[in-house]
Structures are given as structure tokens and as C-alpha cells.
Design an enzyme around this catalytic site. Structure first.
Site, PDB file in Angstrom:
ATOM      1  N   HIS A  38       0.855  -1.188   0.000  1.00 23.51           N
ATOM      2  CA  HIS A  38       0.000   0.000   0.000  1.00 23.51           C
ATOM      3  C   HIS A  38       0.889   1.235   0.000  1.00 23.51           C
ATOM      4  CE1 HIS A  38       1.101   0.088   4.231  1.00 23.51           C
ATOM      5  NE2 HIS A  38       0.574  -1.128   4.392  1.00 23.51           N
ATOM      6  N   ALA A  39       0.266   2.399   0.180  1.00 23.45           N
ATOM      7  CA  ALA A  39       1.015   3.654   0.099  1.00 23.45           C
ATOM      8  C   ALA A  39       2.087   3.777   1.171  1.00 23.45           C
ATOM      9  CB  ALA A  39       0.051   4.841   0.184  1.00 23.45           C
ATOM     10  N   GLY A  40       1.892   3.111   2.301  1.00 23.69           N
ATOM     11  CA  GLY A  40       2.925   3.112   3.332  1.00 23.69           C
ATOM     12  C   GLY A  40       4.192   2.447   2.838  1.00 23.69           C
ATOM     13  N   HIS A  41       4.042   1.283   2.203  1.00 23.55           N
ATOM     14  CA  HIS A  41       5.202   0.618   1.609  1.00 23.55           C
ATOM     15  C   HIS A  41       5.819   1.486   0.512  1.00 23.55           C
ATOM     16  CE1 HIS A  41       2.859  -2.992   3.058  1.00 23.55           C
ATOM     17  NE2 HIS A  41       4.051  -3.247   3.566  1.00 23.55           N
ATOM     18  N   GLN A  65       7.127 -16.256  11.275  1.00 23.10           N
ATOM     19  CA  GLN A  65       6.765 -15.213  12.239  1.00 23.10           C
ATOM     20  C   GLN A  65       5.286 -15.206  12.582  1.00 23.10           C
ATOM     21  OE1 GLN A  65       8.196 -12.152   9.373  1.00 23.10           O
ATOM     22  NE2 GLN A  65       6.470 -10.927  10.093  1.00 23.10           N
ATOM     23  N   GLU A  70       7.640   2.933  10.832  1.00 22.53           N
ATOM     24  CA  GLU A  70       7.496   3.107  12.267  1.00 22.53           C
ATOM     25  C   GLU A  70       6.185   2.544  12.826  1.00 22.53           C
ATOM     26  OE1 GLU A  70       8.127   7.232  13.132  1.00 22.53           O
ATOM     27  OE2 GLU A  70      10.306   6.994  13.207  1.00 22.53           O
ATOM     28  N   LYS A  71       5.257   2.163  11.954  1.00 14.96           N
ATOM     29  CA  LYS A  71       4.042   1.520  12.473  1.00 14.96           C
ATOM     30  C   LYS A  71       4.425   0.282  13.286  1.00 14.96           C
ATOM     31  CE  LYS A  71       1.304  -1.051  10.002  1.00 14.96           C
ATOM     32  NZ  LYS A  71       1.193  -2.275  10.873  1.00 14.96           N
ATOM     33  N   MET A 128      -1.920   2.890   7.773  1.00 13.84           N
ATOM     34  CA  MET A 128      -1.983   1.985   6.632  1.00 13.84           C
ATOM     35  C   MET A 128      -1.349   0.650   6.993  1.00 13.84           C
ATOM     36  SD  MET A 128      -1.363   4.261   3.225  1.00 13.84           S
ATOM     37  CE  MET A 128      -2.569   5.506   2.774  1.00 13.84           C
TER      38      MET A 128
END
Length: 283
Positions: free
Chosen positions: A34-37, A61, A148-149, A186
Site C-alpha cells: 500500500h502507500a505506506g510501503h 513469524q 514506524e508503524k 496503513m
């Protein structure tokens, strides 16, 4: 942009760049981008000569197999986004490529890997360290980019690069959270939310944001209680944990010190979908 599955092929591609002193940036992802990536990729493209984005859904994980099965898989659209962002290589290996044999390495970096997510999801950060260390060995990047999320994950990875002797060769670049217009952080998991769940999910950040002002005149304990009560009052949201911690050690604090962060995980909906976020109170 090239899409590569095999480790040796990627390493052969990167050899000439490294030989000519070109810088290599790595953006590790599990896909469903998404836009965060995209913001991470764009920053890597800006700061490096070559950018590699890994798209690998890492099974080690996930302590909940159901969570792994539900995770979105969208490689084709991921590649379209990455090409538009200027990535040079997409590394999309299979599980067999990354783990030709079971990875029995054990990583524990207390307290960063044992509190919060580490306590709630046993084995999660060990799996993160297994795959990230493998990617670091394969790509040998100059810089690696993380959002940082996943605040706690960054703290763990900083310990990891020191442990595996790469602290001086790899710079861990922390990139700010990218949010939707309504404040929701996001996340690939947002794709799994129903329309009703998507409508209430922004209440998480709304409570966090308002609590920053509240914290100026109230104690840590009072602020923590207010956030939890406010979110739990929303039908369809349930706080799993909300901890107010030292931004470096991730240990709980009782007073407003120099560097304080609030980290939260909330169950949204009836499936439910697990959403994480954080807020900086001081520092």
C-alpha cells in the site's frame, strides 16, 4: 524492474553494482503493498543507486496459522506499485528458497523482543529475525527501510544487526507512519476489514491522538486507562494491550520521561482483525 525468485540470480545482479561502489537499499515486505510501503520504496530510491524490495510472506513469524492463511497475497498488483515507485528489483522467493532446511536459529533480544508483541505472540520476533537476517545476508544492503508503524520490530532489528555483526555495514532507516485521511495507520491487514469494521477502525488513532493533550495534565496510569476505556467503548473494538513505554528499551514507564511512546494492539470486528499503532508522547 526485474522480478527475481532465486537467490543466486539476485546476488549475481547485485555483484556488479557492489563492485562499482553503488549503494543498495532494501525494503523488506510481506506483500499486499500500500502507500505506506510505497513511501519506504521511494525513500530508498532517492537515497540509493539500486533498490531491492523483497516480497515474501514469512511463515516463521506467524504463531497463528489462521492469520497466515488470511494474509492477503497480491504479487501482481504489488509489482505494478513497485515499478511505479522506481524499484529496480523485486525479490519474490518461495519458502523453499529462503528456508531450504528448517531454520533452528533462536534470537532473543530482551527486553525489546520479549514485551508486548513478544509476550502476546510467542516466536513472532524470532521468525522476524530469521527472515530479516537471511535477507541481509542475501542482499547485503547499505540501508534497510522499515516503517514506524511496527515500532517494536524496528527496536528488535536494531539489536539484530548488532548481534549478527552488521551494525557498521547496514543503516536501519526508520520511516514515518503513513495514515489514511481518517487517521487509520496503513496496513496490509486493512484489506481484510469489512465496510463496518473499516468505519470504526480510525477510532484507535483518534483516541491515541487525543491522549497526547490529555497526558500533559494527567499521569501515565490515567492516560493509559483513558485510551483503553475510550477504545473499548466502541462496539467492535477491543484493546489487547496498550503500554506506555520508554522509546528505546520498550519497558513500561510510570512517569513522563524524555522519550515515551504508547504502543497499542486492538482487535477489530468479529473475525477479528488485529491492528497495531503507536503514538509518541515525549521525545
Amino acid at each position: 524492474m526485474k522480478v527475481i525468485q532465486k537467490i543466486v540470480e539476485l546476488q549475481n545482479e547485485l555483484f556488479s553494482y557492489r563492485k562499482n561502489n553503488k549503494t543498495i537499499g532494501l525494503v523488506p515486505t510481506m506483500g499486499a503493498l500500500h502507500a505506506g510501503h510505497a513511501s519506504l520504496v521511494k525513500q530508498s530510491v532517492k537515497e540509493n543507486d539500486v533498490t531491492v524490495v523483497s516480497v515474501f510472506l514469512n511463515p516463521t513469524q506467524f504463531n497463528d496459522k489462521g492469520d497466515l492463511e488470511r494474509y492477503p497475497r497480491t504479487l501482481e498488483t504489488d509489482c505494478q506499485l513497485l515499478e511505479a515507485c522506481g524499484a529496480d528489483y523485486v525479490f519474490a522467493p518461495t519458502v523453499e528458497d529462503i528456508y531450504p532446511k528448517p531454520d533452528n536459529r533462536q534470537f532473543e533480544f530482551s527486553p525489546q523482543s520479549t514485551v508486548m508483541e513478544g509476550a502476546k505472540r510467542p516466536g513472532h520476533f524470532n521468525g522476524v529475525c530469521q527472515v530479516v537476517s537471511r535477507l541481509f545476508y542475501i542482499v547485503r544492503p547499505d540501508r534497510a527501510y522499515f516503517g514506524e508503524k511496527d515500532w517494536q520490530q524496528i527496536a528488535v532489528i536494531k539489536r539484530l544487526v548488532d548481534f549478527i555483526g552488521m551494525k557498521d555495514s547496514i543503516t536501519i532507516v526508520e520511516c514515518p507512519i503513513v495514515r489514511e485521511q481518517d487517521g487509520l495507520a496503513m496496513s496490509s491487514r486493512n484489506m481484510l476489514l469489512t465496510a463496518d469494521e473499516r468505519e470504526i477502525a480510525p477510532k484507535i488513532y483518534e483516541a491515541l491522538r487525543k491522549s497526547v493533550d490529555y497526558s500533559q495534565s494527567h499521569s501515565v496510569a490515567e492516560t493509559q486507562e483513558k485510551v483503553v476505556n475510550e477504545i473499548n467503548a466502541v462496539d467492535g473494538l477491543e484493546v489487547e494491550y496498550f503500554e506506555i513505554v520508554d522509546g528505546n528499551t520498550l519497558l513500561k514507564v510510570n512517569t513522563w520521561e524524555d522519550y515515551v511512546v504508547g504502543c497499542i494492539t486492538v482487535y477489530c470486528g468479529h473475525t477479528p482483525i488485529r491492528l497495531i499503532d503507536h503514538i509518541k508522547y515525549r521525545g
